[in-house]
Design a protein around this motif. Structure first.
Motif, short mmCIF file in Angstrom:
data_model
loop_
_atom_site.label_atom_id
_atom_site.label_comp_id
_atom_site.label_asym_id
_atom_site.label_seq_id
_atom_site.Cartn_x
_atom_site.Cartn_y
_atom_site.Cartn_z
N SER A 178 50.07 40.65 29.44
CA SER A 178 49.79 42.05 29.15
C SER A 178 51.00 42.69 28.51
O SER A 178 52.14 42.41 28.89
N SER A 227 54.78 38.28 31.75
CA SER A 227 53.85 37.52 30.90
C SER A 227 54.53 36.28 30.33
O SER A 227 53.98 35.18 30.36
N GLN A 271 45.65 38.36 40.14
CA GLN A 271 45.90 39.56 39.35
C GLN A 271 46.69 40.59 40.15
O GLN A 271 47.49 41.35 39.60
N SER A 294 43.43 45.56 41.48
CA SER A 294 43.50 44.24 40.84
C SER A 294 42.23 43.42 41.02
O SER A 294 41.87 42.63 40.16
N PHE A 307 44.95 34.82 30.03
CA PHE A 307 44.16 35.93 30.57
C PHE A 307 44.77 37.21 30.02
O PHE A 307 45.86 37.61 30.45
N TRP A 345 47.49 31.84 32.47
CA TRP A 345 48.52 32.79 32.85
C TRP A 345 48.07 34.20 32.47
O TRP A 345 47.22 34.37 31.59
N TYR A 346 48.62 35.18 33.15
CA TYR A 346 48.31 36.57 32.87
C TYR A 346 49.25 37.11 31.81
O TYR A 346 50.47 36.89 31.88
N ILE A 397 45.24 41.03 29.71
CA ILE A 397 44.99 42.20 30.55
C ILE A 397 45.41 43.45 29.76
O ILE A 397 46.57 43.57 29.37
N PHE A 433 50.16 39.74 39.54
CA PHE A 433 50.58 40.17 38.20
C PHE A 433 50.78 41.68 38.14
O PHE A 433 51.72 42.16 37.51
#
Ligand SMILES: [Zn+2]
Length: 346
Positions: free
Chosen positions: A176, A183, A217, A212, A201, A173-174, A203, A220
């Motif tokens: 940040s 997130s 991404q 991106s 992941f 998963w992203y 960021i 995201f």
């Protein structure tokens, strides 16, 4: 009589309240409880292709889940999983809408081309958000961004180990600081999907202001909770991996309350927050007896590289302890290639 009328009026009102509107896609209305196929044409004037998309519009209201398969056309388990989902996903049971890109990169699939679109030699997963007036790959990215990602409340991009990549199944998963809500939701999605390993992941805050490049991404960057799947290895079809992807998508649909709960007995995922790459500083022929999923210890010998006369020019050692998430699984090696990616275990 009057009471009966009020009762009927109440009933109709109630039905409308619970009922589902149609879903407009590519100029067509999708009725509640329907499944429809689309071929979205993409052309740059020189080259032409299309993107096959299935829209499952649920009988009941709910969120929109976007799913992409075949961003890389040589990664077959996600592509085959998407084929199975067409049959298995019943729109009448569904709450909300699933927009499923059956195959994002038809030229790479039909051209049996790892990583790159053979029409312009570009990697679709380094081309997001794409360009309206670019070459064919940039336009594919642009089309997916505008027509699928921009319409999604949740998003999943599905990949596998491409032809030279030995890979252990995982999802990611992203995460940040820039988007804490997306997130948090992305993490919950990833953990609901039943993979043994889930990667974070990370960021950087400033990174979300730049293009991106990656399909997931891009989602995201639009603050959509987003998960990546990596399941399958070495460009093989892999029935087990295909089925694993299908069941992970159904677990996700349950988690998002888009489908009735399936009984899942999956054990909790191990979360990996740190990864280390072993890069090659030589060009030649790569040998290793290690496989994706093997554990390694820092300093351990995990392979070697020879020149083209069979002479060893480099012993490869692990620069971290952990589990091999992926490795180059075929002999060719170039200076700068990533030989191994090691996930640090908690
Ligand atoms: Zn891929």
């Amino acid at each position: 009589m009057r009471n009966l009328f009020s009762f009927i009026a109440l009933l109709i009102g109630h039905t409308v309240l619970l009922g589902q509107n149609s879903f407009s896609f590519e100029g067509r209305e999708n009725n509640p409880g329907s499944k429809n196929y689309y071929e979205i044409q993409v052309s740059d004037g020189k080259d032409s292709t299309f993107i096959p998309v299935t829209v499952f519009h649920g009988a009941k209201p709910g969120p929109v889940l976007g799913i992409t398969a075949g961003i890389h056309g040589y990664e077959y388990p996600p592509i085959l999983a998407a084929q199975k989902i067409i049959e298995k996903l019943d729109a009448k049971q569904l709450s909300g809408t699933v927009i499923l890109v059956q195959m994002a990169n038809i030229p790479a699939f039909l051209g049996r081309s790892p990583f790159l679109n053979p029409l312009d030699g570009k990697n679709l997963n380094r081309s997001f958000p794409g360009e309206e007036k670019g070459s064919i790959t940039a336009r594919l990215a642009h089309t997916i961004t505008q027509k699928i990602i921009a319409r999604s409340d949740f998003f999943v991009d599905m990949h596998a180990g491409d032809s030279p990549e030995d890979l252990m199944p995982y999802n990611a998963w992203y995460n940040s600081e820039a988007f804490p809500e997306a997130s948090k939701k992305g993490k919950a999605m990833a953990l609901a999907m039943g993979f043994d390993y889930t990667i974070r992941f990370q960021i950087a805050k400033e990174r979300v202001l730049q293009p991106s490049l990656y399909c997931s991404q891009e989602a995201f960057h639009r603050q959509i909770p987003t998960v990546d799947i990596e399941c399958g290895r070495l460009g093989m079809s892999g029935e087990q991996e295909t089925n694993k992807i299908v069941s992970s998508i159904f677990s996700l649909l349950s988690h998002l309350q888009m489908m009735p709960n399936e009984n899942s007995n999956s054990s909790p995922s191990t979360i990996i927050t740190q990864r280390t790459s072993v890069k090659s500083d030589h060009t030649g022929i790569f040998y290793s007896e290690k496989h994706a999923g093997d554990s390694v210890t820092k300093g351990e010998s995990i392979g070697y590289i020879t020149n083209f006369f069979g002479e060893q020019i480099k012993e490869v050692t692990a620069n971290a302890s952990g589990i091999i998430l992926y490795k180059i699984g075929t002999p060719p090696i170039n200076k700068g290639d990533t030989l191994f990616n090691i996930g640090h275990l908690p």
